[in-house]
Motif scaffolding. Structure first.
Motif, PDB file in Angstrom:
ATOM      1  N   LYS A   1      -8.757   5.553 -26.618  1.00  0.00           N
ATOM      2  CA  LYS A   1      -9.788   5.567 -25.568  1.00  0.00           C
ATOM      3  C   LYS A   1     -11.026   4.757 -25.961  1.00  0.00           C
ATOM      4  O   LYS A   1     -11.426   4.850 -27.010  1.00  0.00           O
ATOM      5  CB  LYS A   1     -10.122   6.886 -24.977  1.00  0.00           C
ATOM      6  N   GLY A   2     -11.509   3.915 -25.035  1.00  0.00           N
ATOM      7  CA  GLY A   2     -13.022   3.365 -25.285  1.00  0.00           C
ATOM      8  C   GLY A   2     -13.106   2.012 -25.349  1.00  0.00           C
ATOM      9  O   GLY A   2     -14.092   1.596 -25.650  1.00  0.00           O
ATOM     10  N   LYS A   3     -12.231   1.291 -25.233  1.00  0.00           N
ATOM     11  CA  LYS A   3     -12.301  -0.225 -25.290  1.00  0.00           C
ATOM     12  C   LYS A   3     -12.939  -0.708 -23.932  1.00  0.00           C
ATOM     13  O   LYS A   3     -13.917  -1.586 -24.419  1.00  0.00           O
ATOM     14  CB  LYS A   3     -10.750  -0.635 -25.079  1.00  0.00           C
ATOM     15  N   SER A   4     -13.072  -0.289 -22.883  1.00  0.00           N
ATOM     16  CA  SER A   4     -13.913  -0.681 -21.996  1.00  0.00           C
ATOM     17  C   SER A   4     -15.227  -0.029 -22.093  1.00  0.00           C
ATOM     18  O   SER A   4     -16.168  -0.863 -21.818  1.00  0.00           O
ATOM     19  CB  SER A   4     -13.026  -0.460 -20.357  1.00  0.00           C
ATOM     20  N   SER A   5     -15.130   1.119 -22.297  1.00  0.00           N
ATOM     21  CA  SER A   5     -16.528   1.779 -22.528  1.00  0.00           C
ATOM     22  C   SER A   5     -17.388   1.134 -23.721  1.00  0.00           C
ATOM     23  O   SER A   5     -18.651   1.032 -23.575  1.00  0.00           O
ATOM     24  CB  SER A   5     -16.184   3.331 -23.133  1.00  0.00           C
ATOM     25  N   ALA A   6     -16.994   0.659 -24.604  1.00  0.00           N
ATOM     26  CA  ALA A   6     -17.507  -0.016 -25.655  1.00  0.00           C
ATOM     27  C   ALA A   6     -18.013  -1.450 -25.111  1.00  0.00           C
ATOM     28  O   ALA A   6     -18.979  -1.779 -25.476  1.00  0.00           O
ATOM     29  CB  ALA A   6     -16.476  -0.291 -26.810  1.00  0.00           C
ATOM     30  N   ALA A   7     -17.050  -2.006 -24.264  1.00  0.00           N
ATOM     31  CA  ALA A   7     -17.664  -3.397 -23.728  1.00  0.00           C
ATOM     32  C   ALA A   7     -18.832  -3.056 -22.884  1.00  0.00           C
ATOM     33  O   ALA A   7     -19.980  -3.857 -22.752  1.00  0.00           O
ATOM     34  CB  ALA A   7     -16.492  -3.967 -22.770  1.00  0.00           C
ATOM     35  N   PHE A   8     -18.780  -1.941 -22.152  1.00  0.00           N
ATOM     36  CA  PHE A   8     -19.972  -1.679 -20.952  1.00  0.00           C
ATOM     37  C   PHE A   8     -21.079  -1.516 -21.809  1.00  0.00           C
ATOM     38  O   PHE A   8     -22.290  -1.415 -21.252  1.00  0.00           O
ATOM     39  CB  PHE A   8     -19.625  -0.573 -20.210  1.00  0.00           C
ATOM     40  N   GLY A   9     -20.953  -0.733 -22.998  1.00  0.00           N
ATOM     41  CA  GLY A   9     -22.243  -0.439 -24.000  1.00  0.00           C
ATOM     42  C   GLY A   9     -22.922  -1.625 -24.260  1.00  0.00           C
ATOM     43  O   GLY A   9     -24.031  -1.917 -24.187  1.00  0.00           O
TER      44      GLY A   9
ATOM     45  N   GLU B   1     -19.316   3.419 -13.973  1.00  0.00           N
ATOM     46  CA  GLU B   1     -19.941   2.185 -14.675  1.00  0.00           C
ATOM     47  C   GLU B   1     -20.467   1.226 -13.740  1.00  0.00           C
ATOM     48  O   GLU B   1     -21.544   0.615 -13.600  1.00  0.00           O
ATOM     49  CB  GLU B   1     -18.990   1.570 -15.929  1.00  0.00           C
ATOM     50  N   GLU B   2     -19.300   1.087 -12.846  1.00  0.00           N
ATOM     51  CA  GLU B   2     -19.571   0.228 -11.572  1.00  0.00           C
ATOM     52  C   GLU B   2     -20.880   0.727 -11.094  1.00  0.00           C
ATOM     53  O   GLU B   2     -21.598  -0.196 -10.369  1.00  0.00           O
ATOM     54  CB  GLU B   2     -18.465  -0.064 -10.680  1.00  0.00           C
TER      55      GLU B   2
ATOM     56  N   VAL C   1     -19.682 -12.250 -20.731  1.00  0.00           N
ATOM     57  CA  VAL C   1     -18.817 -12.339 -19.786  1.00  0.00           C
ATOM     58  C   VAL C   1     -18.122 -11.138 -20.585  1.00  0.00           C
ATOM     59  O   VAL C   1     -17.342 -11.161 -21.546  1.00  0.00           O
ATOM     60  CB  VAL C   1     -18.001 -13.648 -19.433  1.00  0.00           C
ATOM     61  N   VAL C   2     -17.590 -10.203 -19.301  1.00  0.00           N
ATOM     62  CA  VAL C   2     -16.545  -9.304 -19.821  1.00  0.00           C
ATOM     63  C   VAL C   2     -15.219  -9.294 -19.153  1.00  0.00           C
ATOM     64  O   VAL C   2     -15.511  -9.113 -17.694  1.00  0.00           O
ATOM     65  CB  VAL C   2     -16.963  -7.767 -19.652  1.00  0.00           C
ATOM     66  N   LEU C   3     -14.061  -9.230 -19.668  1.00  0.00           N
ATOM     67  CA  LEU C   3     -12.773  -9.626 -18.923  1.00  0.00           C
ATOM     68  C   LEU C   3     -12.160  -8.322 -19.250  1.00  0.00           C
ATOM     69  O   LEU C   3     -11.432  -8.280 -20.221  1.00  0.00           O
ATOM     70  CB  LEU C   3     -12.012 -10.873 -19.472  1.00  0.00           C
ATOM     71  N   ASP C   4     -12.257  -7.323 -18.380  1.00  0.00           N
ATOM     72  CA  ASP C   4     -11.780  -5.963 -18.713  1.00  0.00           C
ATOM     73  C   ASP C   4     -10.206  -6.028 -18.452  1.00  0.00           C
ATOM     74  O   ASP C   4     -10.051  -6.206 -17.142  1.00  0.00           O
ATOM     75  CB  ASP C   4     -12.642  -5.050 -17.740  1.00  0.00           C
ATOM     76  N   GLU C   5      -9.491  -5.309 -19.444  1.00  0.00           N
ATOM     77  CA  GLU C   5      -8.070  -5.122 -19.128  1.00  0.00           C
ATOM     78  C   GLU C   5      -7.190  -6.341 -19.057  1.00  0.00           C
ATOM     79  O   GLU C   5      -6.488  -6.462 -18.247  1.00  0.00           O
ATOM     80  CB  GLU C   5      -7.832  -3.928 -18.050  1.00  0.00           C
TER      81      GLU C   5
ATOM     82  N   PRO D   1     -14.825  12.629 -14.207  1.00  0.00           N
ATOM     83  CA  PRO D   1     -15.860  11.556 -13.849  1.00  0.00           C
ATOM     84  C   PRO D   1     -16.939  11.743 -14.666  1.00  0.00           C
ATOM     85  O   PRO D   1     -17.225  12.858 -15.281  1.00  0.00           O
ATOM     86  CB  PRO D   1     -16.218  12.203 -12.351  1.00  0.00           C
ATOM     87  N   GLY D   2     -17.645  10.624 -15.161  1.00  0.00           N
ATOM     88  CA  GLY D   2     -18.397  10.603 -16.046  1.00  0.00           C
ATOM     89  C   GLY D   2     -17.908  10.465 -17.344  1.00  0.00           C
ATOM     90  O   GLY D   2     -18.764  10.001 -18.202  1.00  0.00           O
ATOM     91  N   LEU D   3     -16.773  10.671 -17.682  1.00  0.00           N
ATOM     92  CA  LEU D   3     -16.274  10.688 -18.890  1.00  0.00           C
ATOM     93  C   LEU D   3     -15.192   9.435 -18.859  1.00  0.00           C
ATOM     94  O   LEU D   3     -15.038   8.661 -19.728  1.00  0.00           O
ATOM     95  CB  LEU D   3     -15.520  11.847 -19.614  1.00  0.00           C
ATOM     96  N   GLU D   4     -14.027   9.636 -17.976  1.00  0.00           N
ATOM     97  CA  GLU D   4     -12.958   8.638 -17.730  1.00  0.00           C
ATOM     98  C   GLU D   4     -13.201   7.542 -16.856  1.00  0.00           C
ATOM     99  O   GLU D   4     -12.711   6.656 -16.807  1.00  0.00           O
ATOM    100  CB  GLU D   4     -11.800   9.754 -17.493  1.00  0.00           C
ATOM    101  N   PHE D   5     -14.119   7.793 -15.890  1.00  0.00           N
ATOM    102  CA  PHE D   5     -14.368   6.932 -14.988  1.00  0.00           C
ATOM    103  C   PHE D   5     -15.805   7.090 -14.373  1.00  0.00           C
ATOM    104  O   PHE D   5     -16.412   8.194 -14.484  1.00  0.00           O
ATOM    105  CB  PHE D   5     -13.193   6.782 -13.906  1.00  0.00           C
TER     106      PHE D   5
END
Length: 196
Positions: free
Chosen positions: A38-46, A72-73, A124-128, A192-196
């Motif tokens: 867990k945390g690939k997208s979260s790291a990108a959004f950081g 995040e969105e 540019v973030v190309l998520d997933e 919510p707030g942790l996973e999405f």
């Protein structure tokens, strides 16, 4: 003779200062966040938050996620320097329609190409995106060619499990995020707030 803490830190500082002095190239960096953890997208959004703090414009394209109720969105859409696009149809086991998923990935890629061709966008973030390679929705060589042609100072982060080796080899930084355990495995719902 015993080496003191101060002596060890002075030696370490000299080594690190030498590496900093040697790193003089300035250009956009390609980062790949992959692995089963867990945390690939979260790291990108950081990094999105960090880029905005430095005044960069950001483009985010989500290749698989089909929902648009994520925290995040909701937060980043409020930021004037963020272009956010949810391009996915949801996970493939939800849609069960390969053709529809492939069309959604192609549409998301077309938006990504617009960002990758815009020198005013600093990140540019190309998520997933890696799933688009796994399922054959996008051609990896075509994507790498576009990444090579992007503006010189533009940074790109690609996230998702099972990043192909050719993408890993091409990237400047690769983080393979592992998983030791996950709350979902214990029957805890995505929160919510942790996973999405």
């Amino acid at each position: 003779m015993t080496v003191t803490h101060e002596e060890r830190m002075q030696k370490k500082k000299a080594i690190i200062d030498g590496k900093i002095d040697a790193a003089q190239e300035e250009r956009g960096v390609l980062v790949v966040n992959t692995g089963n953890g867990k945390g690939k997208s979260s790291a990108a959004f950081g990094v999105v938050a960090r880029a905005l703090g430095h005044g960069l414009k950001v483009g985010v394209v989500q290749f698989v996620k089909g929902r648009s109720d994520t925290g995040e969105e909701a937060f980043f859409r409020q930021q004037p320097n963020v272009a956010w696009h949810v391009g996915g149809e949801g996970f493939t086991w939800e849609t069960q329609d390969k053709e529809r998923d492939a069309k959604a990935a192609q549409a998301a890629w077309n938006i990504a190409c617009g960002h990758l061709g815009d020198p005013s966008i600093g990140l540019v973030v190309l998520d997933e995106m890696t799933y688009a390679f796994k399922y054959g929705w996008l051609d990896l060589d075509t994507v790498i060619a576009k990444l090579l042609a992007r503006p010189a100072m533009q940074h790109v982060i690609i996230t998702g499990r099972a990043a192909p080796q050719a993408l890993r080899d091409f990237a400047d930084t690769v983080s393979d995020i592992g998983m030791e355990k996950h709350a979902f495995q214990s029957g805890i719902k995505a929160m919510p707030g942790l996973e999405f």
